[in-house]
Write a protein that holds these residues in place. Structure first.
Motif, PDB file in Angstrom:
ATOM      1  N   ALA A 158       0.818  -1.222   0.000  1.00 59.22           N
ATOM      2  CA  ALA A 158       0.000   0.000   0.000  1.00 59.22           C
ATOM      3  C   ALA A 158       0.847   1.267   0.000  1.00 59.22           C
ATOM      4  O   ALA A 158       0.428   2.307  -0.517  1.00 59.22           O
ATOM      5  CB  ALA A 158      -0.930  -0.009   1.217  1.00 59.22           C
ATOM      6  N   SER A 159       2.049   1.188   0.570  1.00 60.72           N
ATOM      7  CA  SER A 159       2.903   2.382   0.662  1.00 60.72           C
ATOM      8  C   SER A 159       3.864   2.518  -0.511  1.00 60.72           C
ATOM      9  O   SER A 159       4.729   3.394  -0.528  1.00 60.72           O
ATOM     10  CB  SER A 159       3.707   2.342   1.966  1.00 60.72           C
ATOM     11  N   LEU A 160       3.716   1.652  -1.524  1.00 58.75           N
ATOM     12  CA  LEU A 160       4.614   1.671  -2.678  1.00 58.75           C
ATOM     13  C   LEU A 160       4.460   2.980  -3.444  1.00 58.75           C
ATOM     14  O   LEU A 160       3.366   3.338  -3.876  1.00 58.75           O
ATOM     15  CB  LEU A 160       4.313   0.487  -3.607  1.00 58.75           C
ATOM     16  N   GLY A 161       5.569   3.688  -3.618  1.00 61.43           N
ATOM     17  CA  GLY A 161       5.544   4.966  -4.323  1.00 61.43           C
ATOM     18  C   GLY A 161       6.078   4.851  -5.736  1.00 61.43           C
ATOM     19  O   GLY A 161       6.647   3.827  -6.132  1.00 61.43           O
ATOM     20  N   ARG A 162       5.919   5.916  -6.512  1.00 60.87           N
ATOM     21  CA  ARG A 162       6.325   5.931  -7.921  1.00 60.87           C
ATOM     22  C   ARG A 162       7.831   5.719  -8.076  1.00 60.87           C
ATOM     23  O   ARG A 162       8.269   4.914  -8.890  1.00 60.87           O
ATOM     24  CB  ARG A 162       5.906   7.264  -8.552  1.00 60.87           C
TER      25      ARG A 162
END
Length: 218
Positions: A158-162
């Motif tokens: 869920a916290s995966l960023g670009r």
């Protein structure tokens, strides 16, 4: 030749069309031609660099000189040729074992011992699952932003960023799990989750005597 510290494994196919002694002869010939090609390239680069350095106004050729020096510094390791019969599954397994043996060689690939963060494996597993899902089209192409949203829907990502996903995709591109041409403007937003689709497409477009085949069509 333009990639720093490249490692190349030449593979000779169609062994089933040759006699045993022919295979050895052709293998030696191929390796000799590769060595000659590399020697000629090195000589040509040195010649071009000397010409630029000896010109009347070398400062006008700084950009060219820097590119040539960069190419000159790119080392290329050529491994021994592997001859295979593509119709024999045992030969394919032999090639696979040879590749794995070389890849595990720390002298050839120092980064092989690097420990990756757990999230790399988690994203890799999630991408494999998406690529194998029924909703995935045969071509395996997916928009970068859509892929990010699909991965972010998973609780542990869920916290995966670009930016982190970009780093992970670069790694997965290097190991061949997927293809992402981030340096090509028109393709930077597309991730190919099924690299074999590209191979199939290239086989249709890039073929022997293509120009002659096209010209023969009335």
């Amino acid at each position: 030749m333009r990639v720093p510290n490249s490692v190349v494994l030449p593979v000779g196919t169609h062994v089933d069309c040759c006699q045993e002694e022919e295979v050895e002869e052709k293998s030696r010939d191929i390796m000799a031609k590769i060595a000659a090609m590399l020697a000629e390239r090195k000589s040509n680069l040195a010649h071009f660099i000397n010409n630029l350095e000896g010109s009347e106004d070398p400062k006008f050729y700084v950009d060219q000189w820097e590119k040539l020096k960069e190419m000159e510094s790119c080392t290329l390791t050529i491994l021994n040729l592997v001859a295979v019969n593509c119709t024999d599954h045992r030969d394919i397994k032999k090639l696979e074992a040879t590749i794995l043996e070389h890849v595990k060689n720390e002298e050839l690939f120092p980064e092989v011992v690097r420990v990756l963060p757990p999230i790399y494996r988690q994203v890799e597993a999630a991408i494999v699952a998406i690529a194998q899902s029924e909703e995935m089209a045969d071509h395996g192409m997916m928009d970068f932003q859509y892929l990010l949203s699909k991965l972010s829907q998973r609780q542990h990502l869920a916290s995966l960023g670009r930016e982190l996903l970009q780093d992970i995709l670069r790694y997965l591109h290097r190991i061949g799990l997927l293809v992402w041409y981030e340096e090509i403007k028109h393709l930077e937003s597309t991730v190919f989750l099924q690299p074999t689709f590209l191979i199939t497409m290239f086989k249709l477009l890039v073929r022997y005597r293509l120009v002659q085949q096209l010209e023969s069509i009335s």
